[in-house]
Design an enzyme around this catalytic site. Sequence first.
Site, PDB file in Angstrom:
ATOM      1  N   HIS A   1       0.660   5.702  -1.389  1.00  0.00           N
ATOM      2  CA  HIS A   1       0.037   6.791  -2.352  1.00  0.00           C
ATOM      3  C   HIS A   1       0.771   6.859  -3.649  1.00  0.00           C
ATOM      4  O   HIS A   1       1.801   7.549  -3.879  1.00  0.00           O
ATOM      5  CB  HIS A   1       0.262   8.251  -1.413  1.00  0.00           C
ATOM      6  CG  HIS A   1      -0.685   8.469  -0.343  1.00  0.00           C
ATOM      7  ND1 HIS A   1      -1.898   7.829  -0.214  1.00  0.00           N
ATOM      8  CD2 HIS A   1      -0.131   8.901   0.970  1.00  0.00           C
ATOM      9  CE1 HIS A   1      -2.131   8.067   0.911  1.00  0.00           C
ATOM     10  NE2 HIS A   1      -1.397   8.729   1.647  1.00  0.00           N
TER      11      HIS A   1
ATOM     12  N   HIS B   1       0.916  -1.345   0.051  1.00  0.00           N
ATOM     13  CA  HIS B   1      -0.085  -0.068  -0.090  1.00  0.00           C
ATOM     14  C   HIS B   1       1.047   1.096   0.030  1.00  0.00           C
ATOM     15  O   HIS B   1       1.918   1.300   0.422  1.00  0.00           O
ATOM     16  CB  HIS B   1      -0.924  -0.021   1.202  1.00  0.00           C
ATOM     17  CG  HIS B   1      -0.344  -0.021   2.393  1.00  0.00           C
ATOM     18  ND1 HIS B   1      -0.195   1.393   3.116  1.00  0.00           N
ATOM     19  CD2 HIS B   1       0.441  -0.721   3.317  1.00  0.00           C
ATOM     20  CE1 HIS B   1       0.528   1.292   4.275  1.00  0.00           C
ATOM     21  NE2 HIS B   1       0.775  -0.172   4.481  1.00  0.00           N
TER      22      HIS B   1
END
Length: 360
Positions: free
Chosen positions: A145, A143
């Site tokens: 951004h 995970h």
Amino acid sequence: MITTKYFFLLILITAGFAFILLYHWFSTKVILADKQLTIHLGEDNNEQLIHSNVNHWQTAPAKLDDAATYRNYDEQFVIIYNRVPKTGSTSFVNLTYDLCKKNAFHVLHINITANMHVLSLPNQLKFVRNITAWDSMKPAFYHGHMAFLDFSKFGMPSKPMYINLIRQPLDRLVSYYYFLRYGDDYRPYLVRHRAGDTMTFDECVARQKPDCDPTNMWLQIPFFCGHHAECWNPGSSWALEQAKRNLVNDYFLVGLTEEMDEFIELLELSLPRLYRGAVAHFQKSNKSHLRKTKSKVEPAAETVAKIKESAVWQMENELYEFARDQFHFVQRKLRTPGRNVMQDFMYEKIKPNPNGAAKN
């Protein structure tokens, strides 16, 4: 006397041959019967048999949901959650961290220099090769951004499963605006970039300040669009269409921030290897609704109307509605129409019959 001895010897030899022939005949019958019984039991249990000298078509097929086959497949899972900022990603990621030890998988955070959302070309190739070949970390949940990255153009033998959450664009912008000024309840001690600025979002829009410019909403489209230059051009219709294509072709599931419970339910039903027990844990956990922005003031109707005039909002909202429709479609297909029964499927009319005898 000699003749009598030879006569008895002949009888003994004949009896010996007869015994040997009877033994071989009996042994052959027992072996064949045992083999037939084994085949019969294999058919009853739907188990794959070792062929030996038995013809392939006389063996029973393996179960389609054979535990070993599924286990081997599940152990190769690589899931990428390229989380969009301010979409509830912290709550979801913390749930995943809570489950990783219990369900025996790895969770890894992708940390890119200076919070850049696009990887350099050398790092794209390095990243793709790394997570594809890093077998000791599988099954894995990555995970960060980061914008969508298409693995197929790098010649990899397999692709990861992408998932994501998407939020109403104006709600996301307003949340981020106040987050920069007041922070949240996740790390309340951290001083944010705009700390001390008490200007409301309404005042910001009225004064046409850069922090509330509609172009700041241009984030969910490029995150789904990817690493192409055009993805990051605010108002690009090409980027919007590419984001839609990626969402339906390359994402296993895209949920809604406003319906995170339902998103987690779908993941538990679809990917129990990683998300077994997720719904119950999320409902009772104190981490279920982390990172609430403090001192957020909902914008006035006049402000909302002005924002909605912008092309960027209209495009971002179009992607949101596209994702929402797809998510609700997937939800509806879980159950049989008109009945609260989970959908199932089976195989029928299988030819040639794998349980039938072979024809020479």
